[in-house]
Structure formats: C-alpha cells, structure tokens
Design a protein around this motif. Structure first.
Motif, PDB file in Angstrom:
ATOM      1  N   SER A 202       6.882  12.732  -0.600  1.00 56.22           N
ATOM      2  CA  SER A 202       5.496  12.867  -1.063  1.00 56.22           C
ATOM      3  C   SER A 202       4.581  12.148  -0.087  1.00 56.22           C
ATOM      4  O   SER A 202       5.027  11.366   0.756  1.00 56.22           O
ATOM      5  CB  SER A 202       5.324  12.293  -2.475  1.00 56.22           C
ATOM      6  OG  SER A 202       5.612  10.906  -2.486  1.00 56.22           O
ATOM      7  N   ILE A 203       3.276  12.416  -0.220  1.00 50.92           N
ATOM      8  CA  ILE A 203       2.243  11.754   0.583  1.00 50.92           C
ATOM      9  C   ILE A 203       1.148  11.283  -0.363  1.00 50.92           C
ATOM     10  O   ILE A 203       0.760  12.001  -1.287  1.00 50.92           O
ATOM     11  CB  ILE A 203       1.649  12.709   1.637  1.00 50.92           C
ATOM     12  CG1 ILE A 203       2.736  13.200   2.596  1.00 50.92           C
ATOM     13  CG2 ILE A 203       0.529  12.029   2.416  1.00 50.92           C
ATOM     14  CD1 ILE A 203       2.230  14.231   3.590  1.00 50.92           C
ATOM     15  N   GLN A 204       0.652  10.069  -0.131  1.00 51.48           N
ATOM     16  CA  GLN A 204      -0.493   9.559  -0.883  1.00 51.48           C
ATOM     17  C   GLN A 204      -1.656   9.359   0.082  1.00 51.48           C
ATOM     18  O   GLN A 204      -1.523   8.675   1.100  1.00 51.48           O
ATOM     19  CB  GLN A 204      -0.148   8.231  -1.572  1.00 51.48           C
ATOM     20  CG  GLN A 204       0.891   8.350  -2.677  1.00 51.48           C
ATOM     21  CD  GLN A 204       2.311   8.421  -2.145  1.00 51.48           C
ATOM     22  OE1 GLN A 204       2.687   7.655  -1.273  1.00 51.48           O
ATOM     23  NE2 GLN A 204       3.098   9.354  -2.674  1.00 51.48           N
ATOM     24  N   ILE A 205      -2.794   9.956  -0.253  1.00 50.15           N
ATOM     25  CA  ILE A 205      -3.989   9.891   0.593  1.00 50.15           C
ATOM     26  C   ILE A 205      -5.088   9.165  -0.168  1.00 50.15           C
ATOM     27  O   ILE A 205      -5.547   9.638  -1.214  1.00 50.15           O
ATOM     28  CB  ILE A 205      -4.476  11.303   0.986  1.00 50.15           C
ATOM     29  CG1 ILE A 205      -3.355  12.088   1.676  1.00 50.15           C
ATOM     30  CG2 ILE A 205      -5.700  11.206   1.885  1.00 50.15           C
ATOM     31  CD1 ILE A 205      -3.692  13.563   1.872  1.00 50.15           C
ATOM     32  N   SER A 206      -5.492   8.019   0.334  1.00 40.66           N
ATOM     33  CA  SER A 206      -6.612   7.289  -0.274  1.00 40.66           C
ATOM     34  C   SER A 206      -7.690   7.087   0.779  1.00 40.66           C
ATOM     35  O   SER A 206      -7.394   6.963   1.968  1.00 40.66           O
ATOM     36  CB  SER A 206      -6.155   5.939  -0.839  1.00 40.66           C
ATOM     37  OG  SER A 206      -5.606   5.129   0.177  1.00 40.66           O
ATOM     38  N   LYS A 207      -8.932   7.032   0.347  1.00 42.20           N
ATOM     39  CA  LYS A 207     -10.068   6.944   1.265  1.00 42.20           C
ATOM     40  C   LYS A 207     -10.781   5.616   1.097  1.00 42.20           C
ATOM     41  O   LYS A 207     -10.761   5.002   0.027  1.00 42.20           O
ATOM     42  CB  LYS A 207     -11.037   8.098   1.022  1.00 42.20           C
ATOM     43  CG  LYS A 207     -10.387   9.460   1.261  1.00 42.20           C
ATOM     44  CD  LYS A 207     -11.296  10.594   0.859  1.00 42.20           C
ATOM     45  CE  LYS A 207     -10.551  11.914   0.942  1.00 42.20           C
ATOM     46  NZ  LYS A 207     -11.347  13.037   0.433  1.00 42.20           N
ATOM     47  N   GLY A 208     -11.441   5.214   2.182  1.00 42.59           N
ATOM     48  CA  GLY A 208     -12.083   3.920   2.187  1.00 42.59           C
ATOM     49  C   GLY A 208     -11.091   2.834   2.578  1.00 42.59           C
ATOM     50  O   GLY A 208      -9.940   3.090   2.905  1.00 42.59           O
ATOM     51  N   THR A 209     -11.542   1.592   2.570  1.00 48.00           N
ATOM     52  CA  THR A 209     -10.670   0.480   2.929  1.00 48.00           C
ATOM     53  C   THR A 209      -9.575   0.307   1.881  1.00 48.00           C
ATOM     54  O   THR A 209      -9.813   0.453   0.688  1.00 48.00           O
ATOM     55  CB  THR A 209     -11.480  -0.818   3.046  1.00 48.00           C
ATOM     56  OG1 THR A 209     -12.212  -1.016   1.830  1.00 48.00           O
ATOM     57  CG2 THR A 209     -12.435  -0.743   4.218  1.00 48.00           C
ATOM     58  N   ALA A 210      -8.366  -0.019   2.317  1.00 47.86           N
ATOM     59  CA  ALA A 210      -7.217  -0.126   1.431  1.00 47.86           C
ATOM     60  C   ALA A 210      -7.025  -1.585   1.006  1.00 47.86           C
ATOM     61  O   ALA A 210      -7.840  -2.459   1.289  1.00 47.86           O
ATOM     62  CB  ALA A 210      -5.979   0.412   2.125  1.00 47.86           C
ATOM     63  N   SER A 211      -5.911  -1.841   0.339  1.00 44.23           N
ATOM     64  CA  SER A 211      -5.604  -3.190  -0.126  1.00 44.23           C
ATOM     65  C   SER A 211      -5.425  -4.140   1.055  1.00 44.23           C
ATOM     66  O   SER A 211      -4.852  -3.779   2.094  1.00 44.23           O
ATOM     67  CB  SER A 211      -4.320  -3.159  -0.965  1.00 44.23           C
ATOM     68  OG  SER A 211      -3.843  -4.462  -1.217  1.00 44.23           O
ATOM     69  N   VAL A 212      -5.887  -5.390   0.896  1.00 40.58           N
ATOM     70  CA  VAL A 212      -5.718  -6.387   1.951  1.00 40.58           C
ATOM     71  C   VAL A 212      -4.249  -6.760   2.126  1.00 40.58           C
ATOM     72  O   VAL A 212      -3.870  -7.350   3.149  1.00 40.58           O
ATOM     73  CB  VAL A 212      -6.548  -7.655   1.644  1.00 40.58           C
ATOM     74  CG1 VAL A 212      -8.032  -7.348   1.698  1.00 40.58           C
ATOM     75  CG2 VAL A 212      -6.155  -8.267   0.309  1.00 40.58           C
ATOM     76  N   LYS A 213      -3.391  -6.427   1.147  1.00 44.18           N
ATOM     77  CA  LYS A 213      -1.966  -6.721   1.284  1.00 44.18           C
ATOM     78  C   LYS A 213      -1.347  -5.948   2.436  1.00 44.18           C
ATOM     79  O   LYS A 213      -0.322  -6.359   2.993  1.00 44.18           O
ATOM     80  CB  LYS A 213      -1.231  -6.390  -0.025  1.00 44.18           C
ATOM     81  CG  LYS A 213      -1.619  -7.275  -1.181  1.00 44.18           C
ATOM     82  CD  LYS A 213      -0.735  -7.050  -2.389  1.00 44.18           C
ATOM     83  CE  LYS A 213      -0.974  -5.712  -3.043  1.00 44.18           C
ATOM     84  NZ  LYS A 213      -0.196  -5.572  -4.306  1.00 44.18           N
ATOM     85  N   ASN A 214      -1.947  -4.812   2.801  1.00 44.62           N
ATOM     86  CA  ASN A 214      -1.417  -3.972   3.867  1.00 44.62           C
ATOM     87  C   ASN A 214      -2.065  -4.245   5.223  1.00 44.62           C
ATOM     88  O   ASN A 214      -1.845  -3.499   6.177  1.00 44.62           O
ATOM     89  CB  ASN A 214      -1.602  -2.493   3.517  1.00 44.62           C
ATOM     90  CG  ASN A 214      -0.778  -2.089   2.315  1.00 44.62           C
ATOM     91  OD1 ASN A 214       0.331  -2.581   2.127  1.00 44.62           O
ATOM     92  ND2 ASN A 214      -1.323  -1.206   1.491  1.00 44.62           N
ATOM     93  N   GLY A 215      -2.881  -5.282   5.314  1.00 44.69           N
ATOM     94  CA  GLY A 215      -3.470  -5.631   6.592  1.00 44.69           C
ATOM     95  C   GLY A 215      -4.964  -5.393   6.638  1.00 44.69           C
ATOM     96  O   GLY A 215      -5.605  -5.108   5.624  1.00 44.69           O
ATOM     97  N   PHE A 216      -5.514  -5.469   7.845  1.00 50.98           N
ATOM     98  CA  PHE A 216      -6.967  -5.398   8.050  1.00 50.98           C
ATOM     99  C   PHE A 216      -7.399  -4.136   8.783  1.00 50.98           C
ATOM    100  O   PHE A 216      -8.577  -3.957   9.057  1.00 50.98           O
ATOM    101  CB  PHE A 216      -7.433  -6.624   8.849  1.00 50.98           C
ATOM    102  CG  PHE A 216      -6.645  -6.856  10.115  1.00 50.98           C
ATOM    103  CD1 PHE A 216      -6.904  -6.158  11.273  1.00 50.98           C
ATOM    104  CD2 PHE A 216      -5.607  -7.781  10.117  1.00 50.98           C
ATOM    105  CE1 PHE A 216      -6.165  -6.367  12.426  1.00 50.98           C
ATOM    106  CE2 PHE A 216      -4.861  -7.999  11.265  1.00 50.98           C
ATOM    107  CZ  PHE A 216      -5.137  -7.283  12.423  1.00 50.98           C
ATOM    108  N   GLU A 217      -6.460  -3.235   9.126  1.00 53.32           N
ATOM    109  CA  GLU A 217      -6.788  -2.135  10.036  1.00 53.32           C
ATOM    110  C   GLU A 217      -7.374  -0.903   9.350  1.00 53.32           C
ATOM    111  O   GLU A 217      -7.978  -0.063  10.021  1.00 53.32           O
ATOM    112  CB  GLU A 217      -5.543  -1.738  10.827  1.00 53.32           C
ATOM    113  CG  GLU A 217      -5.095  -2.801  11.811  1.00 53.32           C
ATOM    114  CD  GLU A 217      -3.917  -2.366  12.644  1.00 53.32           C
ATOM    115  OE1 GLU A 217      -3.822  -2.817  13.799  1.00 53.32           O
ATOM    116  OE2 GLU A 217      -3.087  -1.581  12.151  1.00 53.32           O
ATOM    117  N   SER A 218      -7.192  -0.734   8.057  1.00 50.96           N
ATOM    118  CA  SER A 218      -7.712   0.456   7.390  1.00 50.96           C
ATOM    119  C   SER A 218      -9.237   0.426   7.356  1.00 50.96           C
ATOM    120  O   SER A 218      -9.841  -0.536   6.893  1.00 50.96           O
ATOM    121  CB  SER A 218      -7.159   0.538   5.963  1.00 50.96           C
ATOM    122  OG  SER A 218      -7.818   1.536   5.234  1.00 50.96           O
TER     123      SER A 218
END
Length: 724
Positions: A202-218
């Motif tokens: 599966s694929i999950q597509i979310s828009k905008g900045t993501a959770s800070v747990k996954n880093g700062f690059e989104s």
C-alpha cells in the motif's frame, strides 16, 4: 540492572513501534462466508490511539492493561465494540454490511483508496487493489489514477522520472519506506524506479509538513510505501509484464514462517529493455535502455515477549543507456550510460514497557551506500553517497486524552558528485531532538503539536515547529489543518538530472545551498448519501512559501544553467477538488480538478515556474463484474498549459494542453489473473523534445525541456500467479 542492560542492548540493535495484539476484521456475508475488510478503523474506547486494517484486513495495535473496549468502524458498515481481555494476542472480528443513518439504509463496498477517519494527518490510503488498476511496474507508475501526484520524465534522454506534489518537485516531499526516510541523496534522480510495484502492499500520501518524529525534511508532503510483510504475504507470487516494445519486467516473492516467532521473505525483481526505437525521427531513442536486478530479504521476529523486530537488506544493480541510435552516418553519436549500485540495510526494533502507562521504546537504524557513474555526451559523471540514520523514540500517555512522543535522531550524509571539472561535495552531521504532544480535549477534536531542534555542522542550529488539527463535528464531516516549517540540503545534479543532458554551461553562483520553507493548508472531507449510494467530496488548499531555495534559472541565458540561492520570492498555491461515488453497482467514478499557481524569481523577475502545469483534470472509471472476475479501468488526464523557458526559440511562450487516456482489463482465475491495457491511447507526443537534436555538441543542445510523453502509445500485457 541486568534487565535494564538487556533492554538497552536491544534498543541499540534497531526499531519499530511495539504492539502486542493483532487480528483480522471480516465482513460476514449472508451465506456466512468471511471477506477480509481493508481500511477499517480499529481503536481503543476513550482514546485516539488506533490503526487501520491493511489490504488483507489485518491490524496490529498496542494493548495496555487499562484498555478493554475495542471499537471497529468503517463508513457504510455497522460499528461494533468488543471487550478484549488483557493478554489476548489474535482476534477475529466481524462487521455487518449495513448501517442506518437518518433511517436511510446504506450499503458499502471496500474502497481501493480512502482517507481514514482517525488519521489526523489525513493521509490518502492507496491499497494494492488501486495499484493494480494500471501497469504498476515501479513506484514511478503508481500514480496514474491519482490526482494529487504527477509523474513526468525529467528529460528526453536518461529516462529519469520525477514526481510533483502541491506544484513542487518530489524532492520537497519526504518519501518513506515503512515509515523510514528513503530515496534521499543520489537516489533522488532514478529512485522512483527502485521500488517495484508488486513489492508494494500500500501507499499513504499525506500533504503538508509531516510529523517531527520523521525528521525535518518534509515540506510539501510525505509518501510512505508499505512493502509486503514477511509474515503476511503469499508463500509464492509471480508477476510477469511485457510491452509491445519488448520491455520485460519479472517479479517473484517467496515467504516462509520459520517458527511461531520468526518469518522471512525474499523479493526479486528483474527488468530488461534494449529495443531502441525512434518514432519521432530526431535520431535519439525514444525510450532509455534499462537492465536492472533488485533483491530484498526481509525478516520479522515476534514472540511471546514484548519485543518486535523488523529488518531487511536490499541490493540493486542497474545499467541505463540512451542517446543516438538510429543514424548510422554520425561520426560522433551522442550517447548516455549510467551505472548504479545500491545497498540498503534497515532495522526496526521495539519494546513495550510494563505498567498501565509504561509506553514503548523504539529505534530505527538505516545504512545506505550508493555509487553512480556514467557519461552523457562529452560529460562525465561520478557520484558516491554514504548515509547513516538512527532514530530513538519513547511514546507514553498521561491519560487517554494526552499522549507524548519524545526522542532523538542522528543523520550522517556524505555525497560527492563530480561533473567534468565541477566537484560538489556534502558532508553532513545532524543530531537532533524532538517532542510531540497529542491532545483530544473533547470528542471529535484532536491536535498534534510537534517541535524539533537540530544542529547542522555547516548551517548551525535550527528549529522546526509543526501543528496538525482534526475536527469532526459529525460522523460524515471532517476538517483538517496543518502548518509548519521544513528544511533540506538540495542535491544539484541528482535532483536535476537534466543538467547532464545539455550543452549549456553549469554556472554555480554559490558555495553551499540550504532550503527553508513554510507550508500551511486546510482540507475538508464530507460524505453525502443519495439513496443507497455514498458520495465523498474532498476539498483542499495548501500554500508553500520559501525563505531559502536552490533556484535553477532557465530564463536568463540560453547558453547556461544559472544555479543560485533564491534572490526574491518563491511560492506555490495549490487547490484540489475531488469527488468519489458509485454510479451503478460496482461502477466507481473518481473526478478531480487541480489548480497550481507556482512563481519564482528567475530572469530578473517574479514569474511562473517553467514547465509546471497549472491545471490538471482527472476522471477514473472502474467497474467490476458481479463475482469480481472481470475488472475494467479507464483513466483520462487533462494536462493544462505550462510556461516554456524564455530562452527557447520559436515558441509562443506556452505549451499546448493535451489529454492522455489509459485503460486496462483484468481477468481473475482461481490461482492467477491476466491483465492487459494501453497507456496514452491517443498516441500524443511532444513535438521536438530535444533542442538541436541534429547537432548535440553545439551550445544550443538541450534535452531537459520535457512537458509531455515522448514515446507515444504503449500496449502491455501481464500475468499474476500466487500460492497463499
């Protein structure tokens, strides 16, 4: 003390969020047969802690001693609440297929793409069923039926593909594999071809900045790919794909449960194409030759102890060739060749702490080595990339309405790129800490406030705030909003592979490049009911504004690419409207329209970003026969005009608009299914994709201005075979 030592030792091995209860949700049909239900919301009563079932109806969920009542719900089905004893491990749950709303009976079928009611980030879930609506050979071909993500060729020679989301290129969207950052650094150029379609669950597509747990690059969003699980996939799976141009893809998956606690799987992919052809008569092959071998070995441990381990090792070898092939009297033909070797090791381990509010500890480790070298005409390219990433998380809750995540991460990157006499090297050490607070002050409202503090060895300390809100005043109406900041170090050549297939000089105006941007957006999802039909309406608006950005100026000088830091403004406004409904029984319709306004300072003024389509429309029609043995899918994409660089001669400044049609038919049998289809049925092709193709060594040669298909119609067929 000994127990603490053991726990710390396990943490240093690697990480995934620990869970100690699992199960499957079924629809119980009238004849008492069971059908697995994907996309079902599963959560503990009185909390916002939950999950959704995967494409096979399976779920995993952390179970604290204080949690006893489990709620399962799905739009169109009657929700249920089940008492679960602490210590239970495997559950079998059922939903009935009818739900009453305002005395109207509503029936529902499982959707191939949906947005979970529980997800605060509003990620669009793209299931395996949706991925099989098109020729999903790799990740690059997984968005044909998606209105949010565009995929196009980066140039007319190398075959590199790039995605765009919210009007900006894919490097501003964080691509994840099983919630771990992936396809970074040198993988940005050809990485969309590194993940075979049959490997994806599966694929999950979310828009905008993501959770800070996954880093700062989104910055513009996040695309997470869930691969087939070692303990929850077919024992044997084969997918064979072939096109009229003699491009062949083959995929095999094996899985084995070695014990009650240990499972492993092997994923294999082979790709071959060397039938060079030139239908547009410009002497350059229309399709790049590719030879790729890709293998992954996955492992999972889950025993009676509160420890869960997931890990994999993968290797990819690829050779790409292109250029002039069809003219025999050329003394010095223009050719390209790129060779890639990539090795990835990823581990995730989790430990569930005892006690009512003990929470869990988890760690992720990832090591990547990537070597890429080749030639493009007279240009030589050599690139090396070594990356190490580790992330330690501690999740706990004060009570069901207030949850916390805290942790620290470390990212190391060494990237070296050499193009002729240009040497661009990045050495980064970035330690960081983060905290995220989730609150549900009242029913239907959830807020997530997160922040990071990281230190870059060159750019110093920087702060990343992010906020996500979700409010559901009614069961069929949800509002979401987000705002935050993102940072990243851009890659000059890997992310802009078109620089290599041009005679333009590369003019680096700055010594280092560092990008910083704000993103904010809002969306609303509303369900309507017309008779026994469900209609979903989705609206969104997002704005991205850059503070710093790497800008490649195509407008100032026809003989050079000017690469510099942003001087002026750069922003993107993106609007999307989408409607999904079942027109007739088993006949689904998806209609979407999108408008992007993207501007940046180039050529001395603020103007539309070149080669960026402002308008896109999409219609996807899907029909399944009564028993589901025949599947029919049709997609029409309208692509609006885009501005051409001012340095292109003999143009009116804009590309024409055009429409692309794709179709596929699938026939299912007991153990296998066959499928066939066509892409770009109308055979639309870009006129003159390569400037000065007849003289590739003069100063005007440029193959980077691609805005439409190059090779035209493609007919394909394939077979899928599986043993459960």
């Amino acid at each position: 003390m000994k127990r603490i030592f053991i726990v710390l030792h396990l943490i240093l091995v690697g990480v995934l969020f620990s869970q100690n209860i699992s199960g499957t949700v079924y629809e119980l049909n009238e004849d008492s047969t069971k059908t697995p239900l994907p996309g079902v919301n599963v959560f503990w009563m009185g909390t916002t802690f939950g999950t959704t079932t995967d494409t096979d109806g399976n779920f995993e969920l952390m179970h604290n001693e204080s949690d006893h009542m489990l709620i399962i719900s799905y739009v169109g089905f009657s929700p249920d609440t089940i008492h679960v004893e602490y210590g239970a491990e495997e559950l079998e749950l059922f939903l009935s297929g009818i739900k009453e709303l305002d005395e109207i009976k509503v029936t529902a079928r499982v959707k191939s793409t949906y947005i979970s009611d529980l997800d605060v980030h509003g990620a669009q879930q793209v299931t395996k069923k949706e991925l099989r609506k098109a020729a999903c050979c790799t990740l690059s071909e997984s968005f044909e039926t998606n209105a949010s993500v565009d995929v196009s060729y980066a140039d007319a020679v190398t075959g590199a593909k790039q995605i765009q989301m919210l009007g900006l290129k894919g490097s501003y969207s964080q691509i994840m594999i099983e919630n771990v950052p992936a396809l970074r650094g040198l993988a940005a150029g050809f990485g969309l071809g590194y993940i075979p379609g049959p490997w994806m669950n599966s694929i999950q597509i979310s828009k905008g900045t993501a959770s800070v747990k996954n880093g700062f690059e989104s910055i513009t969003g996040q695309i997470n790919i869930e691969l087939e699980k070692a303990d929850d996939t077919d024992k044997f799976y084969l997918d064979f794909f072939h096109t009229e141009h003699r491009k062949t893809d083959a995929n095999m998956l094996f899985s084995e449960k070695l014990s009650e606690s240990v499972s492993t799987s092997m994923l294999l992919h082979a790709e071959h194409f060397d039938n060079y052809f030139d239908n547009n008569g410009d002497s350059f092959t229309d399709m790049t030759g590719v030879k790729q071998f890709n293998v992954m070995n996955k492992w999972k441990y889950r025993g009676e102890s509160p420890i869960v381990f997931h890990g994999f090792v993968s290797y990819l070898g690829e050779n790409r060739t292109g250029g002039q092939r069809s003219v025999s009297d050329i003394v010095r033909p223009y050719s390209t060749e790129i060779n890639t070797n990539r090795l990835v090791l990823q581990t995730k381990t989790g430990y569930l702490l005892p006690g009512e509010h003990g929470g869990s500890i988890a760690m992720i480790n990832k090591l990547v080595t990537h070597k890429q070298e080749g030639t493009s005409g007279e240009r030589n390219y050599n690139g090396e990339n070594v990356s190490f990433y580790t992330n330690l998380l501690y999740d706990f809750e004060l009570n069901p309405e207030n949850k916390f995540s805290v942790g620290g991460s470390y990212q190391y990157d060494h990237i070296s790129e050499e193009v002729d006499d240009l040497d661009y090297t990045i050495n980064e050490h970035i330690p960081g800490v983060f905290a995220e607070y989730t609150s549900e002050p009242f029913s239907g409202f959830t807020a997530i406030l997160g922040a990071r503090a990281d230190h870059h060895n060159t750019h110093g300390t920087f702060f990343t705030p992010r906020l996500h809100l979700k409010y559901s005043p009614e069961i069929d109406l949800t509002f979401r909003a987000s705002a935050g900041m993102g940072y990243r170090t851009p890659g000059i050549f890997a992310e802009n592979i078109g620089l290599l297939v041009s005679s333009r000089a590369i003019d680096l105006r700055d010594d280092s490049y560092w990008e910083k941007a704000w993103n904010a957006g809002i969306n609303v999802l509303k369900y309507f009911y017309l008779g026994d039909r469900e209609i979903s309406v989705y609206l969104e608006y997002y704005r991205t504004e850059f503070v710093n950005q790497l800008v490649i100026d195509l407008d100032s000088d026809a003989s050079s690419f000017i690469v510099s830091n942003l001087d002026g403004k750069s922003y993107s406004n993106s609007f999307l409207a989408e409607i999904n409904f079942e027109l007739l029984p088993r006949f689904d319709v998806n209609v979407a329209g999108r408008y992007n306004l993207v501007k940046v300072n180039t050529g001395g003024k603020l103007q539309e970003k070149p080669l960026m389509k402002a308008v896109k429309g999409l219609v996807n029609l899907s029909y399944a026969s009564r028993l589901g043995l025949w599947l029919y899918d049709f997609t029409a994409q309208y692509n609006g005009k885009s501005r051409l660089p001012a340095t292109i001669d003999d143009s009116d400044g804009y590309t024409p608009d055009f429409v692309i049609f794709n179709a596929q038919i699938t026939r299912k049998f007991r153990y296998f299914e066959i499928y066939g289809g066509a892409e770009n049925i109308g055979d639309f092709k870009q006129d003159r994709p390569i400037i000065s193709a007849d003289n590739p060594y003069n100063s005007r040669f440029d193959a980077s201005n691609v805005w439409a298909p190059i090779m035209g119609r493609r007919v394909y067929a394939g077979i899928r075979f599986s043993i459960k």
